[in-house]
Enzyme design. Structure first.
Site, mmCIF file in Angstrom:
data_model
loop_
_atom_site.group_PDB
_atom_site.id
_atom_site.type_symbol
_atom_site.label_atom_id
_atom_site.label_comp_id
_atom_site.label_asym_id
_atom_site.label_seq_id
_atom_site.Cartn_x
_atom_site.Cartn_y
_atom_site.Cartn_z
ATOM 1 N N ASP A 163 0.806 -1.217 0.000
ATOM 2 C CA ASP A 163 0.000 0.000 0.000
ATOM 3 C C ASP A 163 0.845 1.277 0.000
ATOM 4 O O ASP A 163 0.719 2.123 0.871
ATOM 5 C CB ASP A 163 -0.913 -0.047 1.247
ATOM 6 C CG ASP A 163 -1.860 1.139 1.326
ATOM 7 O OD1 ASP A 163 -2.205 1.707 0.275
ATOM 8 O OD2 ASP A 163 -2.238 1.496 2.457
ATOM 9 N N GLU A 399 3.537 -7.492 7.793
ATOM 10 C CA GLU A 399 2.294 -8.099 7.347
ATOM 11 C C GLU A 399 2.450 -9.185 6.299
ATOM 12 O O GLU A 399 1.880 -9.102 5.200
ATOM 13 C CB GLU A 399 1.331 -7.010 6.838
ATOM 14 C CG GLU A 399 0.966 -6.041 7.929
ATOM 15 C CD GLU A 399 -0.377 -5.344 7.714
ATOM 16 O OE1 GLU A 399 -0.872 -5.351 6.586
ATOM 17 O OE2 GLU A 399 -0.915 -4.826 8.704
ATOM 18 N N TYR A 465 -6.446 -2.837 13.018
ATOM 19 C CA TYR A 465 -7.383 -1.866 12.451
ATOM 20 C C TYR A 465 -8.807 -2.105 12.928
ATOM 21 O O TYR A 465 -9.755 -1.916 12.179
ATOM 22 C CB TYR A 465 -7.264 -1.865 10.915
ATOM 23 C CG TYR A 465 -5.969 -1.184 10.492
ATOM 24 C CD1 TYR A 465 -5.871 0.206 10.477
ATOM 25 C CD2 TYR A 465 -4.835 -1.928 10.181
ATOM 26 C CE1 TYR A 465 -4.691 0.837 10.138
ATOM 27 C CE2 TYR A 465 -3.641 -1.306 9.848
ATOM 28 C CZ TYR A 465 -3.574 0.077 9.828
ATOM 29 O OH TYR A 465 -2.393 0.710 9.503
ATOM 30 N N GLU A 501 0.859 -0.579 14.167
ATOM 31 C CA GLU A 501 -0.018 0.232 13.311
ATOM 32 C C GLU A 501 -1.401 0.263 13.928
ATOM 33 O O GLU A 501 -1.905 -0.776 14.375
ATOM 34 C CB GLU A 501 -0.139 -0.365 11.896
ATOM 35 C CG GLU A 501 1.092 -0.210 11.042
ATOM 36 C CD GLU A 501 0.883 -0.700 9.602
ATOM 37 O OE1 GLU A 501 -0.273 -0.697 9.119
ATOM 38 O OE2 GLU A 501 1.885 -1.091 8.982
HETATM 39 C C1 GCB Z 1 -1.351 -2.055 6.836
HETATM 40 C C2 GCB Z 1 -0.069 -1.996 6.100
HETATM 41 C C3 GCB Z 1 0.243 -0.593 5.612
HETATM 42 C C4 GCB Z 1 -1.028 0.035 5.057
HETATM 43 C C5 GCB Z 1 -2.076 0.106 6.152
HETATM 44 C C6 GCB Z 1 -3.395 0.717 5.661
HETATM 45 O O1 GCB Z 1 -1.616 -2.907 7.617
HETATM 46 O O2 GCB Z 1 1.015 -2.485 6.855
HETATM 47 O O3 GCB Z 1 1.240 -0.678 4.643
HETATM 48 O O4 GCB Z 1 -0.773 1.284 4.519
HETATM 49 O O5 GCB Z 1 -2.336 -1.161 6.620
HETATM 50 O O6 GCB Z 1 -3.557 1.915 5.757
HETATM 51 O O7 GCB Z 1 -4.229 -0.036 5.176
#
Ligand code: GCB
Length: 593
Positions: A163, A399, A465, A501
């Protein structure tokens, strides 16, 4: 892989500036002799990605040629002359005066070639570098995969498996440097603490397996400590004892100068005396618990792309400090050497990551090649960054993905990628530990991946997330899940946990009452919620928000204007509301107790 320096016996000429540039989509340059000069060149900045410098190059990842001419100072005669590229994304070949001197693959690490025998002393030298960033499944990170997940990040264009935008070009400075014929090729510094004394173990290696004599001198804080070095077969070792050493930490990033002398050569580097270890649920810096609070970041800015941009770098450090952060992860590849030096000086604690992001284990077809590339990049990263006190942990992957994030394929059969992934990741973790037994090793795990993949890690790093990709808009439920999951991780591993994250895409200036997804209020509430949950857990050793700033990603229905908007600062570095929340939590300052 020592960083080139200028002193009285070593020289360095930085070739940053405007170079000639010519894309070569048909790949005819080599047959047409472009290494002897470009015929239809346009100007381009080095360092810098080419993609945002010209509109027609935005989505161009094919072969391109860079050229520039320079004299070499007469005073360098008699020395060995090298060309060194800080990084070229992804594969580069270097020509000097029409002669090919070497190639390198891997987009984020430096490489150097001895060019002594091909340089001209009485005329200008022509330096030509071809670079291509073909997006391929065998490369790391990978793109254009044929597996079910490989349709790109949610059917993205370009079809990366990751991403962020696959910027291409000469991203870091190209320098010429010269050293005495017999010279110090490598220095390894390992520091320890014994009572009030600092222990600095220095291992130096020459470019030849010779006997020689030299010294190691550590100066700083009005003190100087010296040890003799006697090289046998090109290697010498000594341990310096520094009485009442001033230790390096995030609160007091004190650096000593270490000067290693061997024969006619002399090399100076900065050394921070510190220890880093894991004990139960804590990470200990100099024997005391420390929290790694900060961000996942990217090298990313308008126009320069992933090219080294020093004013932005300094600004970013100032903004991170303004929020009270003391740590970050070099997501998802090694950052510039200049940045690592700044981290040493400014006292940031770095989780240093390889480019192995979003690895997939679907097909065995590319696995061997990908493992080879991962190991090469890991070796090069540790060789480059091993002496930085700021680097407190290696991250061997971000990831890695099983076929099915719910852990079983729909038919109920066992997912073969789980076992393949486990073996692959274990190889990486063990290699990092073998190359550097002094630092913890980790990887950043994705939601839904098997916990077993982290079994070998010293610190459990997870990207979460809840409240965005899962339970979006349902913050209460999201935080309950987080709370429970963190306790489960602790119960399973009994090791420190860092949430590497967490975050929410946020359109700067969009507000909501109630706080809806994409609004500044929602991001602020989510981040506040995560920090509050984490603050109740003794074993949480750090919280790192995704992301420090909005950054260029690939185009997809998920990425407004091809931008990932999870920054707490915009791409132009203006704070969103969440930045103030972080200031409130971390602003009291540095967190070493
Ligand atoms: C993740 C990835 C990261 C993405 C992020 C997202 O888990 O490690 O590279 O940018 O999510 O914003 O979806």
């Amino acid at each position: 892989m020592l960083y080139p320096i200028q002193n009285d016996v070593r020289n360095r000429l930085d070739l940053s500036g405007i170079w000639d540039f010519q894309p070569d989509p048909e790949e005819v340059g080599a047959q047409s002799g472009w290494f002897n000069g470009l015929t239809q060149a346009r100007p381009i900045a080095v360092p810098g990605s080419w993609n945002e410098q010209y509109e027609d190059l935005f989505n161009y990842f094919g072969l391109s040629w860079y050229a520039r001419r320079t004299y070499i100072p007469a005073g360098w005669r008699g020395q060995r002359v090298f060309i060194r590229v800080g990084s070229a994304c992804y594969r580069a070949t270097v020509y000097i005066n029409g002669v090919e001197v070497g190639s390198h693959e891997g987009g984020h690490l430096p490489f150097a070639f001895d060019i002594t025998d091909v340089v001209r002393w009485d005329a200008e030298n022509l330096i030509v570098i071809s670079v291509e960033n073909h997006l391929q499944p065998t490369r790391v990170p990978s793109a254009n995969l044929s597996s079910p997940l490989g349709g790109g990040m949610l059917a993205s264009y370009p079809r990366t498996s990751y991403d962020f935008f696959p910027f291409a070009g000469l991203h870091r400075p190209v320098v010429l440097f010269s050293v005495p014929p017999t010279h110090i090729e490598d220095v390894t510094v390992v520091t320890g603490i014994s009572g009030a004394d600092g222990m600095v173990k220095v291992t130096a290696r020459l470019n030849q397996a010779l006997a020689a004599s030299g010294s190691a001198v550590l100066t700083g804080g009005g003190r100087s400590v010296r040890a003799e070095l006697s090289f046998a077969e090109g290697v010498a070792e000594a341990t310096l004892t520094v009485p009442e050493a001033r230790l390096w930490s995030d609160k007091d990033p004190f650096l000593y100068d270490l000067t290693v002398t061997a024969g006619d050569d002399r090399y100076t580097l900065q050394v921070g005396i510190r220890t880093i270890e894991v004990q139960g649920g804590k990470i200990l810096l100099n024997g005391r618990p420390v929290q790694l609070n900060g961000y996942g970041r990217h090298e990313d800015f308008f126009a320069s792309g992933k090219g080294l941009n020093l004013p932005v770098l300094v600004k970013d450090y100032q903004l991170m400090r303004w929020t009270g952060a003391n740590a970050y992860r070099t997501a998802h590849y090694p950052y510039s050497e200049e940045e690592m030096q700044l981290a040493d000086r400014e006292g940031f604690l770095i989780i240093d990551e390889t480019p192995a992001t979003n690895l997939q284990f679907e097909s065995e077809e590319h696995a061997a090649e990908r493992l080879r590339v991962c190991l090469q990049q890991l070796d090069e990263l540790i060789a480059r960054d091993k002496n930085h006190p700021s680097v407190v942990m290696w991250s061997v992957a971000n990831e890695p993905l099983p076929r099915d994030l719910r852990r079983a394929t729909p038919s109920g059969e066992v997912d073969p990628t789980i076992e393949r992934g486990r073996a692959f990741l274990e190889t990486l973790v063990r290699r990092a530990r073998q190359l550097d037994p002094t630092r913890p090793v980790t990887l950043a795990g994705v939601m839904g991946a098997p916990n077993d993949w982290m079994r070998e890690c010293d610190v459990i790093c997870v990207n979460r997330y809840w409240g965005w990709y899962v339970f979006g808009g349902e913050l209460e439920k999201a935080l309950e899940h987080l709370d429970r999951e963190l306790d489960d991780l602790w119960a399973t591993f009994n090791r420190p946990v860092i949430v590497t994250e967490f975050g929410a895409d946020t359109v700067a200036g969009m507000h909501g009452h109630p706080a809806l997804m994409w609004s500044e209020e929602y991001q602020a509430a989510l981040i506040r919620g995560y920090l509050e949950v984490a603050a109740r857990k003794e074993y949480v050793a750090g919280m790192q928000v995704w992301n420090f700033a909005d950054f260029a990603a690939v185009q997809s229905p998920m990425r407004v204007g091809g931008t990932n908007l999870k920054g707490v600062f915009t791409r132009a570095r203006q704070p969103k509301m969440a930045a103030h929340v972080l200031r409130e939590f971390w602003g009291a300052g540095r967190t070493t107790s």
